[in-house]
Design a protein around this motif. Sequence first.
Motif, short mmCIF file in Angstrom:
data_model
loop_
_atom_site.label_atom_id
_atom_site.label_comp_id
_atom_site.label_asym_id
_atom_site.label_seq_id
_atom_site.Cartn_x
_atom_site.Cartn_y
_atom_site.Cartn_z
N LEU A 81 0.81 -1.22 0.00
CA LEU A 81 0.00 0.00 0.00
C LEU A 81 0.84 1.28 0.00
CD1 LEU A 81 -2.41 -1.50 2.60
CD2 LEU A 81 -3.12 -0.81 0.32
N ILE A 83 3.05 2.22 2.33
CA ILE A 83 3.10 2.85 3.66
C ILE A 83 4.53 2.68 4.21
CG2 ILE A 83 2.03 2.96 5.97
CD1 ILE A 83 -0.47 1.67 4.71
N CYS A 130 -6.95 5.89 6.03
CA CYS A 130 -7.60 4.59 6.21
C CYS A 130 -8.82 4.42 5.30
CB CYS A 130 -8.01 4.38 7.67
SG CYS A 130 -6.60 4.06 8.73
N CYS A 133 -7.38 3.86 1.82
CA CYS A 133 -6.72 2.56 1.81
C CYS A 133 -7.76 1.43 1.79
CB CYS A 133 -5.84 2.48 3.07
SG CYS A 133 -5.03 0.92 3.30
N LYS A 137 -8.19 -1.46 -1.05
CA LYS A 137 -8.04 -2.89 -0.70
C LYS A 137 -9.28 -3.69 -1.11
CE LYS A 137 -6.78 -2.36 3.68
NZ LYS A 137 -6.27 -2.59 5.03
N CYS A 223 0.23 -1.21 11.47
CA CYS A 223 0.34 -0.10 10.51
C CYS A 223 0.39 1.21 11.32
CB CYS A 223 -0.89 -0.12 9.60
SG CYS A 223 -1.00 1.36 8.58
N HIS A 225 -0.85 3.94 10.80
CA HIS A 225 -2.13 4.67 10.81
C HIS A 225 -3.17 4.03 11.71
CE1 HIS A 225 -0.42 7.09 7.76
NE2 HIS A 225 -0.13 6.01 7.04
N ALA A 226 -2.85 2.84 12.23
CA ALA A 226 -3.83 2.15 13.10
C ALA A 226 -3.88 2.83 14.46
CB ALA A 226 -3.46 0.69 13.25
#
Length: 303
Positions: A81, A83, A130, A133, A137, A223, A225-226
């Motif tokens: 992705l 990242i 997110c 993304c 996905k 991740c 961003h989580a």
Amino acid sequence: MKCVRCKAKGIIYLKRHNAAFCQDCFLYYYKNQVKKNIKRYKMFDKKDKILVVISGGKDSMALWHVLANEGYSVTGMYINLGIGQYSDKSQQVVESFAQKSGLELIVKDIKKEYGLDIYKLSKLLKRSTCSICGSIKRYLFNKVAYDGGFSVVATGHNLDDEAATLLGNVLSWEEGYLARQSPVLESTHQKLVKKVKPLYTLTERENLFYVLINKIEFLHDECPHATGARSILYKEVLNRLEEESPGTKQRFITSFLEKGRKHFQDVYEKIELKECISCGQVTTTEICSFCRFAQILKQNKEV
Ligand code: SF4
Ligand code: ZN
């Protein structure tokens, strides 16, 4: 505490079942849960061609391993992705596991193959990384499965994920999402591939035990961003409830599936599906979000 199954020394205690297991009996319990879930929801059988979505984390690695070991026809699918280090490290882990285990793997790279950049898109569309993304996905899971002739897409969502998602959806009565929350989503269009979650009754901790016992390499980092995501707060709240009242998460999910979800069924059935005028994939708008993302980036090359 002794193992509930063989009475040897228990090494893993599962509070919600008030049961301890030795290593071998834990593996027996784990596989049994997966088999029961597959059977209960008629997810797939040995004739199906299954695309397993792999992030490199413990849950998806456990799923890939357990399904391959149970003799199912599985192919992993990893999406890079873009990242930073997180994507590079996770790709390495997934590729190395596939190679060592002789498992088939499809790798997609959203930057190299499609020219997509979740950061630029997030800035241009003023949407969270997110949400961009997630759209990318979902599109690729289905497209790769459909184009490759797979009959089902399996993801490693666990009990903690499912309970947190359900809590979030209930708090704001997201009818559309509640209608879609299920361990199995049957295809509602010839170009939509069935989606399943065989680990939906197993916790993060149980998946962790499974990968550790089987010495499966996995990416420990989340991740970036989580962190700070609302789902993490929901998980913390649910962990607190689980601590006080073991089994809360499982009861929340199973009672929703048995009694709650049917009330949202008509919302799900009413969603009008179209085919994207650009790529032909299923969408609810004229042009799907994936193609729209590509167009937006083309028009804003300097960003
Ligand atoms: Fe994508 Fe967000 Fe999940 Fe990271 S946390 S993989 S950005 S959806
Ligand atoms: Zn499209």
